[in-house]
Design an enzyme around this catalytic site. Structure first.
Site, PDB file in Angstrom:
ATOM      1  N   PRO A  19      39.241  31.847  48.904  1.00  0.00           N
ATOM      2  CA  PRO A  19      39.687  32.265  50.243  1.00  0.00           C
ATOM      3  C   PRO A  19      40.287  33.661  50.199  1.00  0.00           C
ATOM      4  CG  PRO A  19      41.294  30.763  49.271  1.00  0.00           C
ATOM      5  CD  PRO A  19      40.132  30.821  48.323  1.00  0.00           C
ATOM      6  N   MET A  20      39.898  34.509  51.128  1.00  0.00           N
ATOM      7  CA  MET A  20      40.517  35.838  51.235  1.00  0.00           C
ATOM      8  C   MET A  20      40.722  36.179  52.704  1.00  0.00           C
ATOM      9  SD  MET A  20      38.667  38.218  48.354  1.00  0.00           S
ATOM     10  CE  MET A  20      37.021  37.523  48.467  1.00  0.00           C
ATOM     11  N   ALA A  21      41.979  36.286  53.099  1.00  0.00           N
ATOM     12  CA  ALA A  21      42.301  36.684  54.466  1.00  0.00           C
ATOM     13  C   ALA A  21      41.732  38.073  54.722  1.00  0.00           C
ATOM     14  CB  ALA A  21      43.822  36.685  54.656  1.00  0.00           C
ATOM     15  N   GLN A  73      41.550  26.338  54.944  1.00  0.00           N
ATOM     16  CA  GLN A  73      42.869  26.400  54.310  1.00  0.00           C
ATOM     17  C   GLN A  73      43.993  26.580  55.326  1.00  0.00           C
ATOM     18  OE1 GLN A  73      44.349  29.900  52.078  1.00  0.00           O
ATOM     19  NE2 GLN A  73      44.399  28.542  50.305  1.00  0.00           N
ATOM     20  N   CYS A 103      49.969  32.203  48.443  1.00  0.00           N
ATOM     21  CA  CYS A 103      50.028  33.511  49.114  1.00  0.00           C
ATOM     22  C   CYS A 103      51.342  34.228  48.777  1.00  0.00           C
ATOM     23  CB  CYS A 103      49.879  33.351  50.630  1.00  0.00           C
ATOM     24  SG  CYS A 103      49.954  34.945  51.463  1.00  0.00           S
ATOM     25  N   ASN A 203      40.804  30.134  38.478  1.00  0.00           N
ATOM     26  CA  ASN A 203      40.703  31.321  39.333  1.00  0.00           C
ATOM     27  C   ASN A 203      41.486  32.497  38.730  1.00  0.00           C
ATOM     28  OD1 ASN A 203      42.487  32.443  42.155  1.00  0.00           O
ATOM     29  ND2 ASN A 203      40.324  32.926  41.831  1.00  0.00           N
ATOM     30  N   GLY A 204      40.861  33.640  38.844  1.00  0.00           N
ATOM     31  CA  GLY A 204      41.504  34.889  38.423  1.00  0.00           C
ATOM     32  C   GLY A 204      40.631  35.691  37.495  1.00  0.00           C
ATOM     33  N   ASP A 205      40.152  36.834  38.003  1.00  0.00           N
ATOM     34  CA  ASP A 205      39.449  37.825  37.179  1.00  0.00           C
ATOM     35  C   ASP A 205      38.049  37.418  36.732  1.00  0.00           C
ATOM     36  OD1 ASP A 205      41.774  39.229  37.453  1.00  0.00           O
ATOM     37  OD2 ASP A 205      42.484  38.887  35.413  1.00  0.00           O
ATOM     38  N   ARG A 228      37.842  38.370  44.505  1.00  0.00           N
ATOM     39  CA  ARG A 228      37.553  39.813  44.605  1.00  0.00           C
ATOM     40  C   ARG A 228      36.204  40.186  44.002  1.00  0.00           C
ATOM     41  NH1 ARG A 228      42.947  41.660  41.961  1.00  0.00           N
ATOM     42  NH2 ARG A 228      42.375  39.760  40.846  1.00  0.00           N
TER      43      ARG A 228
HETATM   44  C1  LIG Z   1      42.324  40.466  50.268  1.00  0.00           C
HETATM   45  C2  LIG Z   1      42.714  39.134  49.693  1.00  0.00           C
HETATM   46  C3  LIG Z   1      43.045  38.100  50.551  1.00  0.00           C
HETATM   47  C4  LIG Z   1      43.403  36.850  50.037  1.00  0.00           C
HETATM   48  N1  LIG Z   1      43.675  35.819  50.901  1.00  0.00           N
HETATM   49  C5  LIG Z   1      43.934  34.569  50.412  1.00  0.00           C
HETATM   50  C6  LIG Z   1      44.082  33.451  51.282  1.00  0.00           C
HETATM   51  O1  LIG Z   1      43.961  33.556  52.517  1.00  0.00           O
HETATM   52  N2  LIG Z   1      44.365  32.244  50.725  1.00  0.00           N
HETATM   53  C7  LIG Z   1      44.501  32.081  49.366  1.00  0.00           C
HETATM   54  O2  LIG Z   1      44.746  30.973  48.903  1.00  0.00           O
HETATM   55  N3  LIG Z   1      44.307  33.117  48.523  1.00  0.00           N
HETATM   56  C8  LIG Z   1      44.026  34.340  49.006  1.00  0.00           C
HETATM   57  N4  LIG Z   1      43.782  35.373  48.133  1.00  0.00           N
HETATM   58  C9  LIG Z   1      43.809  35.123  46.682  1.00  0.00           C
HETATM   59  C10 LIG Z   1      42.394  34.842  46.141  1.00  0.00           C
HETATM   60  O3  LIG Z   1      41.864  33.661  46.706  1.00  0.00           O
HETATM   61  C11 LIG Z   1      42.430  34.678  44.594  1.00  0.00           C
HETATM   62  O4  LIG Z   1      43.311  33.643  44.263  1.00  0.00           O
HETATM   63  C12 LIG Z   1      42.896  35.942  43.886  1.00  0.00           C
HETATM   64  O5  LIG Z   1      42.331  37.102  44.451  1.00  0.00           O
HETATM   65  C13 LIG Z   1      42.534  35.894  42.381  1.00  0.00           C
HETATM   66  O6  LIG Z   1      41.149  35.690  42.188  1.00  0.00           O
HETATM   67  P1  LIG Z   1      40.128  36.911  41.852  1.00  0.00           P
HETATM   68  O7  LIG Z   1      40.632  37.562  40.574  1.00  0.00           O
HETATM   69  O8  LIG Z   1      38.793  36.251  41.684  1.00  0.00           O
HETATM   70  O9  LIG Z   1      40.204  37.858  42.987  1.00  0.00           O
HETATM   71  C14 LIG Z   1      43.457  36.639  48.631  1.00  0.00           C
HETATM   72  C15 LIG Z   1      43.128  37.691  47.784  1.00  0.00           C
HETATM   73  C16 LIG Z   1      42.766  38.930  48.287  1.00  0.00           C
HETATM   74  C17 LIG Z   1      42.404  40.035  47.335  1.00  0.00           C
END
Ligand SMILES: Cc1cc2nc3c(=O)[nH]c(=O)nc-3n(C[C@H](O)[C@H](O)[C@H](O)COP(=O)(O)O)c2cc1C
Length: 327
Positions: A19-21, A73, A103, A203-205, A228
């Site tokens: 999820p990404m807002a 979510q 968050c 999750n992460g990276d 991301r």
């Molecule tokens: C722009 C942006 C918005 C995000 N919005 C949410 C969200 O609405 N809910 C949530 O649980 N995590 C949110 N995250 C976190 C991501 O879901 C994820 O946990 C975090 O980016 C790490 O994973 P990644 O390394 O694959 O990016 C957001 C991350 C980014 C960068």
């Protein structure tokens, strides 16, 4: 390719769009679905926003039939409101309800929501339990490693989530204090995996297929959440699935394919959000899409000025022509 079972929902594969807002809105989710994502996560929605009929909330709750399975979510910290709102929206066509406990944004944390719940495991448990009781659909939880280095409690939180009826848990290997900086700690994902029986989504990276494979080996996690890494790269799901299947890398999309994707995304964005908002939102996506392509740097500043679909198209055609000439 491994499937993944979350409550009564079977995912075709274990790759999850995180999820990404401001990013994982309906158009972007549909593009990730086309590229093979096994589960799509929507943008977080405020439970209070639903309660008070906030005008932005309806758009956030919009789901397309082609998306299934999709996870909606909620964020909030009042067990009563969270469970009641989950019930109020349950008839909508999402498959899984996720609770945000990660968050890091001050506006959210200062209300006791999002990652603030990492500091309050008892309350977190109550929210999960009440929400699980309120609806039929599976409830999952997304947590971080802890609130800060002095409070690393993902394992405790995961056990509470499991005992409270959660159907799966996603773990982002960073503390709230870290926000999105530094390296995600995958060992905490392993520790959570060893502590609970419900599926654990790491999750992460994750930016490449090798990252996903390494995370799987190091943690034993059941699924992989990519956030991301999908920005400007919905192909990442196809790329990872292909590598899992064949051990070979797919070629990066050609500049022409990349441009075609931007334009399709832009059309969908304008249709869904309206011309004014749509074109403004697509600028950041277009910048992400072009990252790593030759001669793209000179595009960036111009992308931020485009005011219409026609201007965007014209700019991208110019980019392709320049590329052709200078390759
Ligand atoms: C722009 C942006 C918005 C995000 N919005 C949410 C969200 O609405 N809910 C949530 O649980 N995590 C949110 N995250 C976190 C991501 O879901 C994820 O946990 C975090 O980016 C790490 O994973 P990644 O390394 O694959 O990016 C957001 C991350 C980014 C960068």
């Amino acid at each position: 390719m491994k499937t993944l079972q979350i409550g009564n929902v079977t995912l075709e594969n274990n790759l999850v769009l995180g999820p990404m807002a401001g990013v994982t809105d309906l158009p972007f989710r549909l593009l990730c679905k086309e590229q093979g994502a096994g589960l799509l996560c929507m943008e977080m929605v405020s439970a209070k926003g639903i309660l008070y009929n906030n005008k932005n909330t309806e758009q956030l709750l919009t789901i397309d039939e082609a998306e299934h399975p999709v996870s909606l979510q909620l964020f909030g910290s009042d067990p009563e409101i969270m469970s009641e709102m989950a019930k109020r929206i349950e008839e909508r066509p999402f498959d899984i309800l996720d609770i945000n406990m990660g968050c890091p944004v001050p506006k959210v944390v200062n209300n006791g929501d999002g990652s603030a719940l990492m500091k309050n495991p008892l309350l977190a448990g109550k929210i999960i339990e009440k929400t699980v009781r309120a609806i039929q659909k599976p409830v999952t939880v997304k947590i971080r490693k802890g609130f800060d280095d002095a409070h690393i409690n993902a394992v405790e939180m995961a056990k509470i989530a499991e005992a409270s009826g959660a159907a799966a848990i996603a773990v982002h290997g960073r503390t709230r204090e870290q926000y999105y900086s530094g390296k995600a700690d995958w060992d905490i994902i392993r520790q959570v995996k060893e502590a609970v029986k419900i599926p654990v989504i790491g999750n992460g990276d994750i930016l490449t297929a090798e990252d996903a494979i390494r995370m799987g080996e190091e943690t034993g996690c059941d699924g992989f959440m990519i956030a991301r890494g999908a920005q400007g790269n919905p192909w990442i799901f196809k790329q990872i699935l292909h590598y899992f299947k064949t051990g070979e890398h797919l070629e990066k999309p050609s500049p022409e394919e990349m441009v075609a994707m931007i334009l399709r995304h832009a059309k969908m964005q304008l249709e869904f959000k309206g011309a004014y908002t749509g074109i403004r939102e697509i600028r950041k996506h277009a910048a992400w899409y072009t990252t790593g392509y030759k001669h793209a740097a000179r595009l960036r500043s111009e992308i931020n000025e485009v005011e219409s679909l026609e201007e965007l198209e014209e700019l991208l055609q110019r980019f392709l022509a320049y590329n052709e000439k200078n390759s």
